[in-house]
Design a protein around this motif. Sequence first.
Motif, mmCIF file in Angstrom:
data_model
loop_
_atom_site.group_PDB
_atom_site.id
_atom_site.type_symbol
_atom_site.label_atom_id
_atom_site.label_comp_id
_atom_site.label_asym_id
_atom_site.label_seq_id
_atom_site.Cartn_x
_atom_site.Cartn_y
_atom_site.Cartn_z
ATOM 1 N N ARG A 155 0.511 -0.092 5.995
ATOM 2 C CA ARG A 155 0.288 -0.372 7.403
ATOM 3 C C ARG A 155 -1.185 -0.196 7.740
ATOM 4 O O ARG A 155 -1.820 0.781 7.321
ATOM 5 N N ALA A 156 -1.767 -1.117 8.501
ATOM 6 C CA ALA A 156 -3.173 -1.050 8.883
ATOM 7 C C ALA A 156 -3.313 -0.318 10.214
ATOM 8 O O ALA A 156 -2.522 -0.529 11.139
ATOM 9 N N PHE A 157 -4.302 0.554 10.306
ATOM 10 C CA PHE A 157 -4.568 1.284 11.528
ATOM 11 C C PHE A 157 -5.977 0.975 12.007
ATOM 12 O O PHE A 157 -6.926 1.051 11.230
ATOM 13 N N ALA A 158 -6.102 0.628 13.276
ATOM 14 C CA ALA A 158 -7.418 0.372 13.839
ATOM 15 C C ALA A 158 -8.151 1.693 14.025
ATOM 16 O O ALA A 158 -7.549 2.723 14.312
ATOM 17 N N VAL A 159 -9.452 1.676 13.833
ATOM 18 C CA VAL A 159 -10.261 2.866 14.041
ATOM 19 C C VAL A 159 -10.437 3.079 15.543
ATOM 20 O O VAL A 159 -10.893 2.181 16.256
ATOM 21 N N GLU A 160 -10.042 4.248 16.035
ATOM 22 C CA GLU A 160 -10.170 4.547 17.454
ATOM 23 C C GLU A 160 -10.483 6.018 17.652
ATOM 24 O O GLU A 160 -10.179 6.855 16.801
ATOM 25 N N ASN A 161 -11.152 6.314 18.771
ATOM 26 C CA ASN A 161 -11.443 7.693 19.111
ATOM 27 C C ASN A 161 -10.159 8.382 19.539
ATOM 28 O O ASN A 161 -9.478 7.928 20.458
ATOM 29 N N GLN A 162 -9.831 9.499 18.882
ATOM 30 C CA GLN A 162 -8.613 10.230 19.198
ATOM 31 C C GLN A 162 -8.961 11.679 19.508
ATOM 32 O O GLN A 162 -9.767 12.299 18.809
ATOM 33 N N HIS A 163 -8.353 12.218 20.545
ATOM 34 C CA HIS A 163 -8.730 13.515 21.086
ATOM 35 C C HIS A 163 -7.849 14.645 20.586
ATOM 36 O O HIS A 163 -6.666 14.440 20.309
ATOM 37 N N TRP A 164 -8.440 15.842 20.493
ATOM 38 C CA TRP A 164 -7.603 17.025 20.311
ATOM 39 C C TRP A 164 -7.532 17.846 21.603
ATOM 40 O O TRP A 164 -6.742 18.782 21.703
ATOM 41 N N ILE A 165 -8.352 17.506 22.606
ATOM 42 C CA ILE A 165 -8.115 17.955 23.982
ATOM 43 C C ILE A 165 -7.864 16.700 24.806
ATOM 44 O O ILE A 165 -8.702 15.798 24.825
ATOM 45 N N PRO A 166 -6.746 16.587 25.484
ATOM 46 C CA PRO A 166 -6.470 15.384 26.281
ATOM 47 C C PRO A 166 -7.543 15.143 27.338
ATOM 48 O O PRO A 166 -8.083 16.084 27.930
ATOM 49 N N ARG A 167 -7.812 13.880 27.602
ATOM 50 C CA ARG A 167 -8.856 13.543 28.568
ATOM 51 C C ARG A 167 -8.520 14.038 29.970
ATOM 52 O O ARG A 167 -9.403 14.438 30.728
ATOM 53 N N PHE A 168 -7.235 14.031 30.353
ATOM 54 C CA PHE A 168 -6.897 14.466 31.705
ATOM 55 C C PHE A 168 -7.266 15.937 31.907
ATOM 56 O O PHE A 168 -7.653 16.345 33.006
ATOM 57 N N LEU A 169 -7.159 16.752 30.853
ATOM 58 C CA LEU A 169 -7.525 18.162 30.959
ATOM 59 C C LEU A 169 -9.041 18.320 31.008
ATOM 60 O O LEU A 169 -9.574 19.113 31.799
ATOM 61 N N LEU A 170 -9.753 17.560 30.198
ATOM 62 C CA LEU A 170 -11.212 17.598 30.232
ATOM 63 C C LEU A 170 -11.746 17.158 31.598
ATOM 64 O O LEU A 170 -12.730 17.713 32.101
ATOM 65 N N ARG A 171 -11.106 16.162 32.205
ATOM 66 C CA ARG A 171 -11.562 15.675 33.511
ATOM 67 C C ARG A 171 -11.480 16.763 34.576
ATOM 68 O O ARG A 171 -12.249 16.753 35.543
ATOM 69 N N ASN A 172 -10.528 17.689 34.430
ATOM 70 C CA ASN A 172 -10.418 18.769 35.402
ATOM 71 C C ASN A 172 -11.649 19.671 35.392
ATOM 72 O O ASN A 172 -11.892 20.407 36.348
ATOM 73 N N PHE A 173 -12.414 19.638 34.305
ATOM 74 C CA PHE A 173 -13.610 20.463 34.166
ATOM 75 C C PHE A 173 -14.893 19.653 34.323
ATOM 76 O O PHE A 173 -15.989 20.165 34.075
ATOM 77 N N ALA A 174 -14.757 18.392 34.730
ATOM 78 C CA ALA A 174 -15.918 17.515 34.852
ATOM 79 C C ALA A 174 -16.717 17.817 36.118
ATOM 80 O O ALA A 174 -16.180 18.256 37.134
ATOM 81 N N ASP A 175 -18.015 17.531 36.051
ATOM 82 C CA ASP A 175 -18.912 17.651 37.186
ATOM 83 C C ASP A 175 -18.694 16.460 38.127
ATOM 84 O O ASP A 175 -17.875 15.572 37.855
ATOM 85 N N LEU A 176 -19.446 16.431 39.220
ATOM 86 C CA LEU A 176 -19.283 15.362 40.201
ATOM 87 C C LEU A 176 -19.562 13.980 39.617
ATOM 88 O O LEU A 176 -19.051 12.982 40.124
ATOM 89 N N ASP A 177 -20.362 13.910 38.564
ATOM 90 C CA ASP A 177 -20.665 12.619 37.951
ATOM 91 C C ASP A 177 -19.614 12.182 36.936
ATOM 92 O O ASP A 177 -19.764 11.159 36.269
ATOM 93 N N GLY A 178 -18.530 12.966 36.812
ATOM 94 C CA GLY A 178 -17.456 12.603 35.891
ATOM 95 C C GLY A 178 -17.675 13.066 34.466
ATOM 96 O O GLY A 178 -16.807 12.879 33.616
ATOM 97 N N ARG A 179 -18.813 13.673 34.178
ATOM 98 C CA ARG A 179 -19.104 14.177 32.844
ATOM 99 C C ARG A 179 -18.875 15.690 32.788
ATOM 100 O O ARG A 179 -18.880 16.367 33.823
ATOM 101 N N VAL A 180 -18.716 16.194 31.591
ATOM 102 C CA VAL A 180 -18.425 17.612 31.414
ATOM 103 C C VAL A 180 -19.518 18.238 30.547
ATOM 104 O O VAL A 180 -19.961 17.652 29.559
ATOM 105 N N PHE A 181 -19.973 19.425 30.950
ATOM 106 C CA PHE A 181 -20.975 20.119 30.150
ATOM 107 C C PHE A 181 -20.336 20.627 28.856
ATOM 108 O O PHE A 181 -19.267 21.234 28.881
ATOM 109 N N ARG A 182 -21.035 20.400 27.748
ATOM 110 C CA ARG A 182 -20.544 20.792 26.418
ATOM 111 C C ARG A 182 -21.545 21.733 25.763
ATOM 112 O O ARG A 182 -22.733 21.411 25.652
ATOM 113 N N PHE A 183 -21.063 22.885 25.341
ATOM 114 C CA PHE A 183 -21.889 23.871 24.643
ATOM 115 C C PHE A 183 -21.525 23.846 23.167
ATOM 116 O O PHE A 183 -20.377 24.093 22.790
#
Length: 319
Positions: A4-32
């Motif tokens: 079976r062929a699989f397309a290469v795609e970005n896959q998360h280990w933290i869901p995006r909806f959870l990351l968005r809860n920590f995003a700044d007003l510009d929609g981005r999240v600070f990463r340390f």
Amino acid sequence: MAARAFAVENQHWIPRFLLRNFADLDGRVFRFGVEDDIVTKPPPKFAAARPNFNLLLRGGAPISFEARFQTIETAAARPIQDVLAARSLATLSEKQRHAIAVFIAAQSFRTEAYRIGLEAADRRTDPGETWERLWDGLPYLAAMVGCRHWALMETGPENFFYLGDSPVVLQSTEHPGDAMELGFDLPGVEAFLPLSPSLALYLPCPATCDEIINGYHSALWMSAWPLGRAKLRSAGRQDAICLAERVIATSGSLYRSLAQGVPFAADPENVENLNYLQCAWSSSAIYSRQPDFAFAKRVFGENPEYRKAMPVRLVVRRE
């Protein structure tokens, strides 16, 4: 049979909806960055993700777990957003609570740190085979999460919660600093999950909950029931009445959170403990709505071993 062929795609280990809860007003999240202390600000789409992260080998052939994770996070996203909007767990239906329990159970092994531990544990078994066994045990693990009492911790903007890249963290209630086996079904183990910079789920172990609830009920009887107070006074036990009043004052907020679903105020020590755990369990990054990572720098400066991913193996025992 063709592979079976699989397309290469970005896959998360933290869901995006959870990351968005920590995003700044510009929609981005600070990463340390755990290894280098570098602070960046990616969009959630590119945070805690890697090409085909949830594609593993099973029987020598690749198998994708991405669709399974997406189904789980889709079911949990709306109930979690409802909790944040209401600032309460009381609005959750049984179905919504179950969806969050399954999400917490799956998220406990959907991490980079768990993958590192998995790959280091047994090189004779394909990781995909181990994950299939984890999926088979997911209902049992979710039941362990669901049967616990849940509380909602709340903090203010001056003491915000981090989100580590292993967001579901566990520790021993009585011996938080000890290295030991941790699991949802092991006695004395409590769990946490940050939901936003100001709200986090707290899941104490059942025995601790029983102590809090029973102790509070006893304190109410001694302090508030006239006959109970009279009996204690006649027995010269004014000290017991004072103790009961202290129990009510110190544990009343947590009791109401466990019993009624309303948030309890996290003191600075609670926030520091959870943020410490987020740092200790993370493999590569800490996320925040704020650019201030002074506490994280202190944790990693004092514990340089945390800069290397800690292999995680979640312990689940069945009787």
